[in-house]
Design an enzyme around this catalytic site. Sequence first.
Site, mmCIF file in Angstrom:
data_model
loop_
_atom_site.group_PDB
_atom_site.id
_atom_site.type_symbol
_atom_site.label_atom_id
_atom_site.label_comp_id
_atom_site.label_asym_id
_atom_site.label_seq_id
_atom_site.Cartn_x
_atom_site.Cartn_y
_atom_site.Cartn_z
ATOM 1 N N ASP A 103 34.894 31.552 22.899
ATOM 2 C CA ASP A 103 36.018 30.927 22.200
ATOM 3 C C ASP A 103 36.339 31.619 20.881
ATOM 4 O O ASP A 103 36.858 30.992 19.964
ATOM 5 C CB ASP A 103 35.737 29.436 21.964
ATOM 6 C CG ASP A 103 34.484 29.200 21.134
ATOM 7 O OD1 ASP A 103 33.774 30.171 20.808
ATOM 8 O OD2 ASP A 103 34.218 28.035 20.803
ATOM 9 N N LYS A 154 24.533 24.860 11.859
ATOM 10 C CA LYS A 154 25.292 23.745 11.284
ATOM 11 C C LYS A 154 24.525 23.005 10.176
ATOM 12 O O LYS A 154 24.176 21.832 10.316
ATOM 13 C CB LYS A 154 25.727 22.786 12.389
ATOM 14 C CG LYS A 154 26.452 23.538 13.503
ATOM 15 C CD LYS A 154 27.421 22.709 14.286
ATOM 16 C CE LYS A 154 28.246 23.580 15.211
ATOM 17 N NZ LYS A 154 27.559 24.128 16.380
ATOM 18 N N ASP A 212 37.177 31.165 15.421
ATOM 19 C CA ASP A 212 36.782 30.313 16.547
ATOM 20 C C ASP A 212 38.008 29.435 16.825
ATOM 21 O O ASP A 212 38.445 28.676 15.962
ATOM 22 C CB ASP A 212 35.567 29.474 16.121
ATOM 23 C CG ASP A 212 35.137 28.452 17.169
ATOM 24 O OD1 ASP A 212 36.003 27.904 17.869
ATOM 25 O OD2 ASP A 212 33.935 28.181 17.278
HETATM 26 N N1 GDD Z 1 27.619 28.170 30.152
HETATM 27 C C1 GDD Z 1 27.513 27.368 29.100
HETATM 28 N N2 GDD Z 1 26.682 26.273 29.160
HETATM 29 N N3 GDD Z 1 28.256 27.619 27.998
HETATM 30 C C2 GDD Z 1 28.148 26.772 26.952
HETATM 31 C C3 GDD Z 1 27.303 25.652 26.952
HETATM 32 C C4 GDD Z 1 26.533 25.390 28.139
HETATM 33 O O1 GDD Z 1 25.776 24.420 28.254
HETATM 34 N N4 GDD Z 1 27.423 25.023 25.753
HETATM 35 C C5 GDD Z 1 28.318 25.733 25.039
HETATM 36 N N5 GDD Z 1 28.765 26.790 25.762
HETATM 37 C C6 GDD Z 1 29.724 27.822 25.331
HETATM 38 C C7 GDD Z 1 31.031 27.269 24.819
HETATM 39 O O2 GDD Z 1 31.997 27.225 25.860
HETATM 40 C C8 GDD Z 1 31.437 28.297 23.759
HETATM 41 O O3 GDD Z 1 32.159 29.376 24.324
HETATM 42 C C9 GDD Z 1 30.099 28.822 23.268
HETATM 43 O O4 GDD Z 1 29.130 28.503 24.267
HETATM 44 C C10 GDD Z 1 29.696 28.208 21.928
HETATM 45 O O5 GDD Z 1 29.733 26.798 22.038
HETATM 46 P P1 GDD Z 1 30.557 25.905 21.004
HETATM 47 O O6 GDD Z 1 30.419 24.498 21.431
HETATM 48 O O7 GDD Z 1 31.907 26.460 20.795
HETATM 49 O O8 GDD Z 1 29.641 26.106 19.716
HETATM 50 P P2 GDD Z 1 30.084 26.136 18.185
HETATM 51 O O9 GDD Z 1 31.382 26.801 17.996
HETATM 52 O O10 GDD Z 1 29.942 24.749 17.657
HETATM 53 O O11 GDD Z 1 28.893 27.033 17.529
HETATM 54 C C11 GDD Z 1 28.581 28.294 18.086
HETATM 55 O O12 GDD Z 1 29.549 29.265 17.720
HETATM 56 C C12 GDD Z 1 29.636 29.540 16.300
HETATM 57 C C13 GDD Z 1 30.711 30.585 16.100
HETATM 58 O O13 GDD Z 1 31.928 30.082 16.575
HETATM 59 C C14 GDD Z 1 27.186 28.735 17.592
HETATM 60 O O14 GDD Z 1 26.831 29.900 18.326
HETATM 61 C C15 GDD Z 1 27.180 29.049 16.094
HETATM 62 O O15 GDD Z 1 25.918 29.588 15.721
HETATM 63 C C16 GDD Z 1 28.274 30.051 15.769
HETATM 64 O O16 GDD Z 1 28.350 30.259 14.355
HETATM 65 MG MG MG Z 2 32.944 27.341 19.196
#
Ligand code: GDD
Ligand code: MG
Length: 363
Positions: A103, A154, A212
């Site tokens: 994303d 976070k 993001d």
């Molecule tokens: N296959 C799979 N299975 N993908 C997953 C799962 C799962 O169970 N959970 C989350 N994802 C995918 C989401 O679709 C997304 O593309 C990515 O992993 C990160 O998940 P988000 O839910 O968007 O996390 P975030 O944005 O709160 O935090 C993450 O991204 C940040 C940067 O945007 C973390 O990686 C943070 O450390 C990072 O800073």
């Molecule tokens: Mg994200």
Amino acid sequence: MILVGGEGTRLRPLTSTMPKPVVPLVDRPFIAFMLDWLRQHGVDDVIMSCGFLATAVREALGDDSRLGLRLRFVEEPEPRGTAGALKLAEPMLDERFLMLNGDVLTDIDLTSQMAQHEATGARATLALVPVADPTAYGVVLLEEDGSVREFIEKPSSDRVPGNLISAGAYVLERTILELVPPDRNISIEREIWPLLVGDGLYGFASDSYWLDIGTPARYLQGTFDIIEGNVTTAVRERLGDDWLAIDDGAVLEGRVIPPAVLERGVRIAAGAHVGSLVVLGADVSIGAGSTVERAVVLEGTQVGEGCELRDCIVAARCRVGDRSRITGGAVLGEGVSVGADNVITRGARIFPGVALPDGAIEF
Ligand code: GDD
Ligand code: MG
């Protein structure tokens, strides 16, 4: 490997009817921007780790590759978390590979990141970018030599060690899979990175564009940044020197102010103002005297006369009645019908298929 298994809840109602990776951004499914970016850094083999609505991702992209790279899909029996998803794909992974959150819109220099990874002998190298409010991300504190001193996912606002955050783009050695137990939900950010601190976890700090796109406000920001050319994408070429991409067959009786992207079959009636910072999907029609500014209106939506659409997202096949105002970050899901004389604002989200009668709402 690209992680696309999240439910995308923060981007509802856009993600109520389709998974986040295939939500249209400007003129293509969001994930196409990531695939373009990866291809530019020599990636020719991609594994998509899917959960929620996997079939929809598959259908929107197609298994084969007119995309110019090999594309394979792994479906999780249930959400396994970011590390669990990686573990599930283990048999398909090479000795060294990239892992990406599905994303992010960015043009980070992955080639340099891979070179740094090689030079330091890291087991995992995380791309890092500075952000103003790091609390929604994984925050990283680096040592002088680029190794990670601290990783906090976070953090609460009183525990933020700095403004560098993990951008969701990692170069990984296959050996880290030994740290991930099979068959359970496990988070790479919360359970694996902390194990690697002081043991091969490095950061690659970048000042490239990064976003993001996971909320409506950031989805709009990403749209504007693409059509203003703040991030390097293939859309820049479509816009040309006049910063307008107007498909043949658009009927324009009103005014269009760049930058804007108008797809085939768009109709703008006399006295209407469209732009700047507008994307209108195929067959969208804008009625006489209406104003559309800083907005995305997806395929097939019909906007009546004397309407005002500003700072909003209107999904595909909606109808907006005469004199209605959609502003202030509001999002209409697919197929919403808004009667005449409504005001929808302040981040209101209207779910797919909802029908509002004339004058029903002043949100
Ligand atoms: N296959 C799979 N299975 N993908 C997953 C799962 C799962 O169970 N959970 C989350 N994802 C995918 C989401 O679709 C997304 O593309 C990515 O992993 C990160 O998940 P988000 O839910 O968007 O996390 P975030 O944005 O709160 O935090 C993450 O991204 C940040 C940067 O945007 C973390 O990686 C943070 O450390 C990072 O800073
Ligand atoms: Mg994200």
